[in-house]
Design a protein around this motif. Structure first.
Motif, mmCIF file in Angstrom:
data_model
loop_
_atom_site.group_PDB
_atom_site.id
_atom_site.type_symbol
_atom_site.label_atom_id
_atom_site.label_comp_id
_atom_site.label_asym_id
_atom_site.label_seq_id
_atom_site.Cartn_x
_atom_site.Cartn_y
_atom_site.Cartn_z
ATOM 1 N N PHE A 137 0.818 -1.213 0.000
ATOM 2 C CA PHE A 137 0.000 0.000 0.000
ATOM 3 C C PHE A 137 0.857 1.271 0.000
ATOM 4 O O PHE A 137 0.389 2.332 -0.413
ATOM 5 N N GLU A 138 2.091 1.169 0.442
ATOM 6 C CA GLU A 138 3.009 2.301 0.308
ATOM 7 C C GLU A 138 3.294 2.571 -1.170
ATOM 8 O O GLU A 138 3.300 3.725 -1.614
ATOM 9 N N ILE A 139 3.530 1.509 -1.918
ATOM 10 C CA ILE A 139 3.772 1.659 -3.359
ATOM 11 C C ILE A 139 2.547 2.247 -4.046
ATOM 12 O O ILE A 139 2.652 3.184 -4.848
ATOM 13 N N LEU A 140 1.371 1.714 -3.712
ATOM 14 C CA LEU A 140 0.137 2.212 -4.314
ATOM 15 C C LEU A 140 -0.108 3.675 -3.955
ATOM 16 O O LEU A 140 -0.589 4.459 -4.784
ATOM 17 N N LEU A 141 0.239 4.046 -2.724
ATOM 18 C CA LEU A 141 0.047 5.436 -2.292
ATOM 19 C C LEU A 141 0.933 6.384 -3.101
ATOM 20 O O LEU A 141 0.491 7.457 -3.536
ATOM 21 N N VAL A 142 2.189 6.007 -3.297
ATOM 22 C CA VAL A 142 3.106 6.837 -4.081
ATOM 23 C C VAL A 142 2.607 6.962 -5.519
ATOM 24 O O VAL A 142 2.597 8.059 -6.094
ATOM 25 N N LEU A 143 2.169 5.851 -6.098
ATOM 26 C CA LEU A 143 1.660 5.876 -7.475
ATOM 27 C C LEU A 143 0.418 6.754 -7.592
ATOM 28 O O LEU A 143 0.263 7.519 -8.560
ATOM 29 N N SER A 144 -0.474 6.660 -6.611
ATOM 30 C CA SER A 144 -1.699 7.474 -6.655
ATOM 31 C C SER A 144 -1.373 8.958 -6.498
ATOM 32 O O SER A 144 -2.024 9.818 -7.097
ATOM 33 N N CYS A 145 -0.348 9.256 -5.709
ATOM 34 C CA CYS A 145 0.062 10.652 -5.530
ATOM 35 C C CYS A 145 0.566 11.229 -6.852
ATOM 36 O O CYS A 145 0.204 12.356 -7.239
ATOM 37 N N PHE A 146 1.383 10.460 -7.556
ATOM 38 C CA PHE A 146 1.878 10.925 -8.854
ATOM 39 C C PHE A 146 0.730 11.024 -9.868
ATOM 40 O O PHE A 146 0.722 11.910 -10.726
ATOM 41 N N ALA A 147 -0.243 10.106 -9.779
ATOM 42 C CA ALA A 147 -1.396 10.157 -10.684
ATOM 43 C C ALA A 147 -2.199 11.438 -10.470
ATOM 44 O O ALA A 147 -2.667 12.071 -11.437
ATOM 45 N N LEU A 148 -2.352 11.844 -9.223
ATOM 46 C CA LEU A 148 -3.050 13.088 -8.921
ATOM 47 C C LEU A 148 -2.298 14.288 -9.488
ATOM 48 O O LEU A 148 -2.907 15.247 -9.998
ATOM 49 N N LYS A 207 -15.060 13.274 -14.178
ATOM 50 C CA LYS A 207 -15.170 11.894 -13.716
ATOM 51 C C LYS A 207 -13.796 11.315 -13.386
ATOM 52 O O LYS A 207 -13.612 10.647 -12.362
ATOM 53 N N THR A 208 -12.836 11.598 -14.243
ATOM 54 C CA THR A 208 -11.470 11.097 -14.018
ATOM 55 C C THR A 208 -10.907 11.613 -12.698
ATOM 56 O O THR A 208 -10.332 10.868 -11.901
ATOM 57 N N GLY A 209 -11.063 12.906 -12.463
ATOM 58 C CA GLY A 209 -10.555 13.503 -11.234
ATOM 59 C C GLY A 209 -11.204 12.941 -9.992
ATOM 60 O O GLY A 209 -10.531 12.651 -8.991
ATOM 61 N N VAL A 210 -12.535 12.774 -10.032
ATOM 62 C CA VAL A 210 -13.262 12.250 -8.875
ATOM 63 C C VAL A 210 -12.834 10.817 -8.566
ATOM 64 O O VAL A 210 -12.615 10.444 -7.406
ATOM 65 N N VAL A 211 -12.707 10.005 -9.621
ATOM 66 C CA VAL A 211 -12.287 8.604 -9.428
ATOM 67 C C VAL A 211 -10.892 8.543 -8.812
ATOM 68 O O VAL A 211 -10.631 7.762 -7.894
ATOM 69 N N LEU A 212 -9.992 9.377 -9.323
ATOM 70 C CA LEU A 212 -8.631 9.421 -8.773
ATOM 71 C C LEU A 212 -8.642 9.821 -7.297
ATOM 72 O O LEU A 212 -7.929 9.253 -6.472
ATOM 73 N N CYS A 213 -9.450 10.809 -6.966
ATOM 74 C CA CYS A 213 -9.518 11.279 -5.573
ATOM 75 C C CYS A 213 -10.063 10.196 -4.646
ATOM 76 O O CYS A 213 -9.524 9.972 -3.552
ATOM 77 N N ILE A 214 -11.124 9.530 -5.060
ATOM 78 C CA ILE A 214 -11.705 8.470 -4.229
ATOM 79 C C ILE A 214 -10.706 7.327 -4.053
ATOM 80 O O ILE A 214 -10.481 6.841 -2.941
ATOM 81 N N GLY A 215 -10.107 6.892 -5.193
ATOM 82 C CA GLY A 215 -9.134 5.798 -5.114
ATOM 83 C C GLY A 215 -7.950 6.145 -4.242
ATOM 84 O O GLY A 215 -7.516 5.343 -3.403
ATOM 85 N N SER A 216 -7.417 7.354 -4.414
ATOM 86 C CA SER A 216 -6.259 7.788 -3.615
ATOM 87 C C SER A 216 -6.628 7.889 -2.139
ATOM 88 O O SER A 216 -5.837 7.529 -1.253
ATOM 89 N N GLY A 217 -7.831 8.395 -1.860
ATOM 90 C CA GLY A 217 -8.275 8.513 -0.470
ATOM 91 C C GLY A 217 -8.388 7.164 0.208
ATOM 92 O O GLY A 217 -7.974 6.992 1.375
ATOM 93 N N VAL A 218 -8.941 6.194 -0.523
ATOM 94 C CA VAL A 218 -9.068 4.841 0.031
ATOM 95 C C VAL A 218 -7.691 4.240 0.311
ATOM 96 O O VAL A 218 -7.441 3.665 1.383
ATOM 97 N N ILE A 219 -6.781 4.359 -0.652
ATOM 98 C CA ILE A 219 -5.417 3.832 -0.473
ATOM 99 C C ILE A 219 -4.739 4.505 0.715
ATOM 100 O O ILE A 219 -4.069 3.854 1.527
ATOM 101 N N PHE A 220 -4.915 5.816 0.830
ATOM 102 C CA PHE A 220 -4.329 6.593 1.939
ATOM 103 C C PHE A 220 -4.781 6.020 3.283
ATOM 104 O O PHE A 220 -3.962 5.710 4.160
ATOM 105 N N VAL A 221 -6.091 5.868 3.440
ATOM 106 C CA VAL A 221 -6.652 5.383 4.705
ATOM 107 C C VAL A 221 -6.215 3.951 4.992
ATOM 108 O O VAL A 221 -5.808 3.609 6.115
ATOM 109 N N VAL A 222 -6.272 3.091 3.965
ATOM 110 C CA VAL A 222 -5.898 1.682 4.151
ATOM 111 C C VAL A 222 -4.422 1.566 4.532
ATOM 112 O O VAL A 222 -4.053 0.783 5.405
#
Length: 484
Positions: free
Chosen positions: A4-15, A28-43
Motif C-alpha cells: 500500500f506504500e507503493i500504491l500510495l506513491v503511485l496514486s500521488c503521482f497520478a493526482l 469523472k477522471t478527477g473524482v475517481v482518482l480522488c476516491i481511489g487515492s483517499g481509500v489507499i491513503f486510509v488503508v
C-alpha cells in the motif's frame, strides 16, 4: 516498500498528472482518482501504519486530493499561472516525492528472510539470574548477573498465531528499547520508530513440535555492543531444521537489553585493552555456561516449561559473531558439555593454552581475510603484544584445520554481513561494515554452512559443504593450513 506504500506513491503521482495534464472538464477522471487515492491513503495508515519516511507523500496526497476536487468544482475560480512557475513548482514537488520515496526504499520496513527448513518456528524468552555470580559491570555490589535468553524451536503453530514483530509489541517496552538504541546511535527516537513493523517468521509462546527424539541445542552469542535481535534470522533458520537455539543478550555489552519489569540496560565500554577483552570474555564465557545450566533445568523439569525432555544435552553446539564468536571458541574449549562450535569473524581474546582443541570447530571469516593475512605476514616477527596474540590465534586456527575442523572466508562480505544488520538498509554498505554481496545471499550462505556443520557434528548427517569448494557457493573459499 510495502504494497500500500507503493500504491500510495503511485496514486500521488497520478493526482499530480491530473493537475498538470488533464482538462478541468474531465470531472469523472478527477473524482475517481480522488476516491481511489483517499481509500489507499486510509488503508495504508490503518493496515500498514504510518512511518515518517512517507510524510511528504502523505502531505502531498492529501493536498492534491483537495486541489483536484476543488478544481472540478463549479465554484472554483479558473486561476491561471505562468508555465515557468507551474513547471518549477511541479519539478520541486516531484523532487520532494522522490526524496520521500527513496527514504522509504533505503530505510525499509522488512521481514526476515523466509525459512528454508521444513518446520515452523516458535520462540519464548526467559529471564535468568545467576545468584552465585556478582555483577561486576555495575557499581551496586549487591547486583547479581542477570541475562535475557530467547529460545527458538520447531513448532506446528496449531492455533495459527500471527508472526511476531522483531521488537517488543508492548508500546512502552518498545519505546524504552528504541530510546536506548537511538541514544547509542546518537539519533532522535522517531528515526527508528518504524522498526516496530519489522517482522520475524516466528510465533511467540506456541507449543513445541512433538518429536520421537530430543532436539540438539545450539547457543548463539552476539557481537560486542550489538544484541541478540541481530541474530534472529540465524536462530530461526536452525530451528526450522530441527534444532533448539538459544540467543543470549550479554548484559551491559548490548545496545539495549530489556528486562520483563521494564528496565533497560545499555552498553558499557570495557574492552579497551587486551586485558579488558580477556576479563569481559571470561564474563561472557560464564554467561554461556550458566545458560547451559538453566537449559539443563528446563530439560529436567527443575524449571517448569514445555521443554522438559525435549533437549538433547549430549549434542550441544555454540556459535557467535565477533566477540561472541571468540566466546564460542573459548566456551567450546573449556566446557565439556559443548560438542562443537562456530566462530563468525571473531578475533580470539584468549589464546594462552588454547593450542589443542579436540572438538570440531569452524572459523568463518569475512571477505578481506586473505588480504589481511598477506599484510600481517609483513609484521609477523614483531614482538609487540597485539602481533604476538594474532600470531598465536593463527596458530590455533591452523591446529583446528589440521585436526579436522574447517576454516572458510566468504568473498564480498564484511564484518556485519554475519548479522541481520544487512537487512535494515542498503545504505549500510556505504559505511563499509557490510560488503558488496547481496544481504540475503550473504545471509543464506552463512546459514547453509553453519547448518551443514551442526548437522554433521550434532546430528550425524550432512557435512558435504564443509568438506571443500562447492560450485553452488563460489563466494566461499577454504583456507589451507599452510597459508596460516
Amino acid at each position: 516498500m510495502r504494497l500500500f506504500e507503493i500504491l500510495l506513491v503511485l496514486s500521488c503521482f497520478a493526482l499530480l498528472v491530473d493537475l498538470l495534464f488533464i482538462k478541468r472538464s474531465a470531472k469523472k477522471t478527477g473524482v475517481v482518482l480522488c476516491i481511489g487515492s483517499g481509500v489507499i491513503f486510509v488503508v495504508q495508515l490503518l493496515v500498514e501504519g504510518y512511518r515518517w519516511q512517507l510524510l511528504l507523500v502523505y502531505i502531498m496526497t492529501a493536498l492534491f486530493i483537495l486541489i483536484v476536487l476543488f478544481r472540478h468544482s463549479k465554484k472554483m475560480v479558473n486561476l491561471k499561472i505562468g508555465k515557468l512557475l507551474k513547471y518549477s513548482l511541479s519539478s520541486l514537488i516531484v523532487i520532494l516525492l522522490v526524496v520521500s520515496t527513496s527514504l522509504s526504499v533505503y530505510l525499509p520496513v522488512f521481514d526476515l528472510p523466509k525459512l528454508d527448513g521444513p518446520e515452523k518456528v516458535g520462540t519464548q524468552t526467559f529471564h535468568f539470574t545467576d545468584q552465585n555470580r556478582d555483577e561486576v559491570l555495575t557499581e551496586d555490589q549487591s547486583d547479581k548477573r542477570e541475562l535475557m535468553a530467547q529460545v527458538w524451536y520447531p513448532t506446528e503453530n496449531r492455533n495459527n498465531n500471527k508472526r511476531e514483530t522483531l521488537f517488543p509489541n508492548d508500546k512502552e517496552m518498545f519505546k524504552k528499547y528504541i530510546q536506548s538504541f537511538s541514544a547509542s546511535l546518537k539519533l532522535p527516537d522517531f528515526v527508528l520508530d518504524y522498526w516496530k513493523y519489522n517482522r520475524t517468521n516466528s510465533y511467540e509462546n506456541v507449543e513445541i513440535l512433538p518429536s520421537t527424539s530430543p532436539y540438539p541445542l545450539v547457543l548463539l552469542s552476539h557481537g560486542m555492543g550489538t544484541s541478540r535481535v541481530l541474530h534472529a534470522s540465524q536462530a530461526e533458520n536452525l530451528a526450522s531444521h530441527g534444532f533448539i537455539v538459544v540467543t543470549i543478550d550479554h548484559t551491559y555489552s548490548t545496545f539495549a537489553t530489556l528486562f520483563p519489569d521494564g528496565r533497560v540496560t545499555d552498553y558499557k565500554k570495557n574492552t579497551t585493552t587486551l586485558d579488558d577483552r580477556t576479563k569481559t570474555g571470561n564474563i561472557w564465557t560464564k554467561d554461556v555456561e550458566f545458560v547451559i545450566d538453566q537449559i539443563e533445568k528446563l530439560n529436567s523439569g527443575a524449571i517448569e516449561s514445555q521443554f522438559k525432555g525435549k533437549i538433547d544435552l549430549n549434542n550441544i553446539g555454540v556459535m557467535g559473531h565477533s566477540f561472541g564468536g571468540a566466546t564460542a571458541f573459548n566456551a567450546t574449549y573449556l566446557d565439556h558439555r559443548i560438542k562443537a562450535g562456530v566462530n563468525m569473524d571473531g578475533s580470539l581474546y584468549e589464546v594462552e593454552n588454547r593450542d589443542v582443541i579436540n572438538k570440531p570447530f569452524m572459523f568463518i571469516r569475512s571477505g578481506n581475510f586473505k588480504d589481511w593475512l598477506a599484510n600481517f605476514d609483513n609484521d609477523r616477527n614483531s614482538d609487540d603484544e597485539v602481533t604476538k596474540s594474532l600470531s598465536d590465534e593463527l596458530h590455533i586456527m591452523k591446529n583446528v584445520i589440521n585436526q579436522g575442523g574447517s576454516m572458510i572466508y566468504i568473498e564480498g562480505t564484511q564484518h556485519f554481513n554475519f548479522t541481520d544488520l544487512q537487512f535494515y538498509s542498503e545504505l549500510i554498505k556505504l559505511t563499509g561494515i557490510t560488503g558488496d554481496i547481496n544481504g540475503k545471499r550473504g545471509s543464506s550462505i552463512v546459514n547453509q554452512y553453519v547448518l551443514d556443520f551442526f548437522n554433521k557434528q550434532l546430528k550425524g548427517t550432512g557435512g558435504n559443504l564443509i568438506q571443500g569448494p562447492n560450485e553452488m557457493y563460489p563466494e566461499v573459499k577454504f583456507i589451507d593450513p599452510e597459508d596460516l
